[in-house]
Each structure stands twice: as structure tokens, then as C-alpha cells.
Write a protein that holds these residues in place. Structure first.
Motif, PDB file in Angstrom:
ATOM      1  N   PHE A  63       0.837  -1.204   0.000  1.00 40.05           N
ATOM      2  CA  PHE A  63       0.000   0.000   0.000  1.00 40.05           C
ATOM      3  C   PHE A  63       0.871   1.252   0.000  1.00 40.05           C
ATOM      4  O   PHE A  63       0.665   2.171  -0.799  1.00 40.05           O
ATOM      5  CB  PHE A  63      -0.930  -0.011   1.213  1.00 40.05           C
ATOM      6  CG  PHE A  63      -1.775   1.216   1.328  1.00 40.05           C
ATOM      7  CD1 PHE A  63      -2.956   1.344   0.609  1.00 40.05           C
ATOM      8  CD2 PHE A  63      -1.387   2.260   2.162  1.00 40.05           C
ATOM      9  CE1 PHE A  63      -3.730   2.491   0.711  1.00 40.05           C
ATOM     10  CE2 PHE A  63      -2.152   3.408   2.273  1.00 40.05           C
ATOM     11  CZ  PHE A  63      -3.328   3.522   1.542  1.00 40.05           C
ATOM     12  N   ILE A  64       1.843   1.304   0.898  1.00 38.13           N
ATOM     13  CA  ILE A  64       2.701   2.485   1.019  1.00 38.13           C
ATOM     14  C   ILE A  64       3.567   2.653  -0.225  1.00 38.13           C
ATOM     15  O   ILE A  64       3.683   3.757  -0.767  1.00 38.13           O
ATOM     16  CB  ILE A  64       3.562   2.409   2.295  1.00 38.13           C
ATOM     17  CG1 ILE A  64       2.661   2.553   3.525  1.00 38.13           C
ATOM     18  CG2 ILE A  64       4.649   3.477   2.291  1.00 38.13           C
ATOM     19  CD1 ILE A  64       3.359   2.298   4.844  1.00 38.13           C
ATOM     20  N   ASN A  65       4.172   1.570  -0.671  1.00 40.80           N
ATOM     21  CA  ASN A  65       5.081   1.676  -1.821  1.00 40.80           C
ATOM     22  C   ASN A  65       4.374   2.057  -3.113  1.00 40.80           C
ATOM     23  O   ASN A  65       4.983   2.670  -3.990  1.00 40.80           O
ATOM     24  CB  ASN A  65       5.860   0.369  -2.006  1.00 40.80           C
ATOM     25  CG  ASN A  65       6.942   0.205  -0.972  1.00 40.80           C
ATOM     26  OD1 ASN A  65       7.493   1.176  -0.458  1.00 40.80           O
ATOM     27  ND2 ASN A  65       7.253  -1.034  -0.636  1.00 40.80           N
ATOM     28  N   ARG A  66       3.106   1.721  -3.237  1.00 41.72           N
ATOM     29  CA  ARG A  66       2.351   2.102  -4.445  1.00 41.72           C
ATOM     30  C   ARG A  66       1.975   3.579  -4.438  1.00 41.72           C
ATOM     31  O   ARG A  66       1.779   4.180  -5.493  1.00 41.72           O
ATOM     32  CB  ARG A  66       1.084   1.270  -4.573  1.00 41.72           C
ATOM     33  CG  ARG A  66       1.301  -0.057  -5.271  1.00 41.72           C
ATOM     34  CD  ARG A  66      -0.026  -0.683  -5.611  1.00 41.72           C
ATOM     35  NE  ARG A  66      -0.664  -1.197  -4.421  1.00 41.72           N
ATOM     36  CZ  ARG A  66      -0.815  -2.489  -4.150  1.00 41.72           C
ATOM     37  NH1 ARG A  66      -0.412  -3.389  -4.993  1.00 41.72           N
ATOM     38  NH2 ARG A  66      -1.396  -2.869  -3.039  1.00 41.72           N
ATOM     39  N   ARG A  67       1.850   4.153  -3.271  1.00 45.28           N
ATOM     40  CA  ARG A  67       1.347   5.522  -3.172  1.00 45.28           C
ATOM     41  C   ARG A  67       2.418   6.566  -2.885  1.00 45.28           C
ATOM     42  O   ARG A  67       2.195   7.749  -3.127  1.00 45.28           O
ATOM     43  CB  ARG A  67       0.269   5.580  -2.102  1.00 45.28           C
ATOM     44  CG  ARG A  67      -1.026   4.956  -2.589  1.00 45.28           C
ATOM     45  CD  ARG A  67      -1.960   4.628  -1.459  1.00 45.28           C
ATOM     46  NE  ARG A  67      -3.194   4.027  -1.927  1.00 45.28           N
ATOM     47  CZ  ARG A  67      -3.327   2.783  -2.343  1.00 45.28           C
ATOM     48  NH1 ARG A  67      -2.278   1.983  -2.384  1.00 45.28           N
ATOM     49  NH2 ARG A  67      -4.487   2.296  -2.748  1.00 45.28           N
ATOM     50  N   PHE A  68       3.530   6.148  -2.342  1.00 39.71           N
ATOM     51  CA  PHE A  68       4.543   7.111  -1.919  1.00 39.71           C
ATOM     52  C   PHE A  68       5.915   6.689  -2.417  1.00 39.71           C
ATOM     53  O   PHE A  68       6.224   5.512  -2.470  1.00 39.71           O
ATOM     54  CB  PHE A  68       4.586   7.221  -0.386  1.00 39.71           C
ATOM     55  CG  PHE A  68       3.265   7.570   0.224  1.00 39.71           C
ATOM     56  CD1 PHE A  68       2.801   8.880   0.218  1.00 39.71           C
ATOM     57  CD2 PHE A  68       2.471   6.593   0.799  1.00 39.71           C
ATOM     58  CE1 PHE A  68       1.572   9.200   0.777  1.00 39.71           C
ATOM     59  CE2 PHE A  68       1.246   6.902   1.370  1.00 39.71           C
ATOM     60  CZ  PHE A  68       0.800   8.215   1.353  1.00 39.71           C
ATOM     61  N   SER A  69       6.735   7.675  -2.722  1.00 37.68           N
ATOM     62  CA  SER A  69       8.112   7.425  -3.128  1.00 37.68           C
ATOM     63  C   SER A  69       9.007   8.395  -2.370  1.00 37.68           C
ATOM     64  O   SER A  69       8.835   9.613  -2.474  1.00 37.68           O
ATOM     65  CB  SER A  69       8.251   7.620  -4.639  1.00 37.68           C
ATOM     66  OG  SER A  69       9.584   7.438  -5.022  1.00 37.68           O
TER      67      SER A  69
END
Length: 120
Positions: free
Chosen positions: A24-30
């Protein structure tokens, strides 16, 4: 035998939770640092501190503390990502990631324990 089963069940759900939160985090934030692992480990430190602070023990601690939180948090991924930052010569990111992980983890575990004592 029951203790092993409790740890295993907790670990099963903790690993699935870690994978889901990380995705979830890796798909939305970089970010320049591995923010998903950082978030998971900081949250896990706080929650484990909270469990200890409320005085959970016995079978519940095996299920939630050892099993779930043990599999939810990840020391090996944290170390690997830190080494990758070092190899890539990203010294500032390496320092920030390690300081936030260690310092934040200790601080949040302490806060969790204190809040557990205070409210439960």
C-alpha cells in the motif's frame, strides 16, 4: 504445542499485514529512504510497547506480541535496505534511515508502554 500454534497463527497474520501495508505504502509514496519498512517498524515498536504497557501476558502475548508483531516488523529487511543505501553511497539517507529507525523505534516503544500504563 498450543504455544507454538499461537505464535504461528500470529506470525501468519503479521506477515500478511506487513506485506499488505508495505505494498500500500510503496504504491502511493516514493521517498529517498525505504519509508514502508520504516513505518511498519515504527508502528510495530509502538504497538508492542502498548501491549507490554497494558500488561498483556500469557497466550495473548504469544499470539499478538511474539507471533503477530514479530512477523509484522522486519529487522532483516531494515538491515538489507540500510546496506543498500550504504552501497549506493547515499550517506545522508543511510544516516536518516538508521537514526529514524533506531531512535524512533525506541521512543515509540517507550511511548507505547507509558500510554499502556496510563490508560489501561
Amino acid at each position: 504445542m498450543l504455544n507454538v500454534l499461537l505464535v504461528g497463527i500470529g506470525g501468519f497474520f503479521g506477515a500478511i499485514s506487513r506485506f499488505s501495508v508495505s505494498q500500500f505504502i510503496n504504491r502511493r509514496f516514493s521517498y529517498r529512504i525505504p519509508v514502508a519498512t520504516l513505518f511498519i517498524n515504527l508502528l510495530g515498536s509502538f504497538l508492542l510497547g502498548l501491549l507490554i504497557g497494558i500488561g498483556i501476558g500469557g497466550s495473548a502475548l504469544l499470539l499478538l506480541g511474539t507471533g503477530y508483531m514479530g512477523a509484522f516488523t522486519t529487522f532483516s529487511t531494515f538491515k538489507l535496505e540500510g546496506i543498500q543505501l550504504h552501497i549506493e553511497k547515499r550517506k545522508k539517507d543511510f544516516f536518516i534511515y538508521n537514526a529514524a529507525s533506531y531512535g524512533g523505534g525506541i521512543a515509540l516503544a517507550y511511548i507505547g508502554i507509558e500510554l499502556g500504563h496510563l490508560f489501561f
